[in-house]
Motif scaffolding. Structure first.
Motif, short mmCIF file in Angstrom:
data_model
loop_
_atom_site.label_atom_id
_atom_site.label_comp_id
_atom_site.label_asym_id
_atom_site.label_seq_id
_atom_site.Cartn_x
_atom_site.Cartn_y
_atom_site.Cartn_z
N PHE A 25 0.79 -1.22 0.00
CA PHE A 25 0.00 0.00 0.00
C PHE A 25 0.83 1.28 0.00
O PHE A 25 0.31 2.34 -0.31
CB PHE A 25 -0.95 -0.01 1.20
CG PHE A 25 -1.85 -1.22 1.22
CD1 PHE A 25 -2.94 -1.30 0.38
CD2 PHE A 25 -1.56 -2.28 2.05
CE1 PHE A 25 -3.75 -2.42 0.38
CE2 PHE A 25 -2.37 -3.41 2.06
CZ PHE A 25 -3.47 -3.48 1.22
N LYS A 26 2.11 1.15 0.36
CA LYS A 26 2.99 2.32 0.40
C LYS A 26 4.36 1.96 -0.14
O LYS A 26 4.82 0.82 0.01
CB LYS A 26 3.16 2.86 1.82
CG LYS A 26 1.96 3.60 2.35
CD LYS A 26 2.30 4.25 3.68
CE LYS A 26 1.14 5.10 4.15
NZ LYS A 26 1.48 5.82 5.37
N ILE A 27 5.02 2.94 -0.76
CA ILE A 27 6.40 2.80 -1.23
C ILE A 27 7.15 4.03 -0.74
O ILE A 27 6.72 5.16 -0.98
CB ILE A 27 6.48 2.76 -2.77
CG1 ILE A 27 5.71 1.57 -3.32
CG2 ILE A 27 7.93 2.72 -3.23
CD1 ILE A 27 5.61 1.60 -4.84
N ASN A 28 8.24 3.81 -0.04
CA ASN A 28 9.06 4.92 0.46
C ASN A 28 8.24 5.94 1.24
O ASN A 28 8.43 7.14 1.12
CB ASN A 28 9.79 5.62 -0.69
CG ASN A 28 10.72 4.69 -1.44
OD1 ASN A 28 11.27 3.77 -0.87
ND2 ASN A 28 10.88 4.93 -2.73
N GLY A 29 7.28 5.44 2.02
CA GLY A 29 6.45 6.32 2.83
C GLY A 29 5.37 7.07 2.07
O GLY A 29 4.70 7.93 2.63
#
Length: 54
Positions: A25-29
């Motif tokens: 659901f997230k990449i790099n915040g």
């Protein structure tokens, strides 16, 4: 051949859908829709390509 902006958005949405299906659901915040196409490609490759052991 140069891809249009619409083609790039289509590819981005396709990658987002695949990553969501994988439970990411997230990449790099960042939320997936906030990530760049390059970040999405890297995450997709990281989670789908299995390393080959010699």
């Amino acid at each position: 051949m140069k891809k249009t902006l619409q083609d790039q958005e289509c590819n981005k949405n396709h990658l987002v859908d695949h990553l969501l299906d994988l439970g990411i659901f997230k990449i790099n915040g960042k939320q997936l829709y906030q990530a760049t196409l390059q970040e999405l490609i890297q995450a997709y490759q990281q989670y789908t390509i299995k390393p080959v052991h010699a």
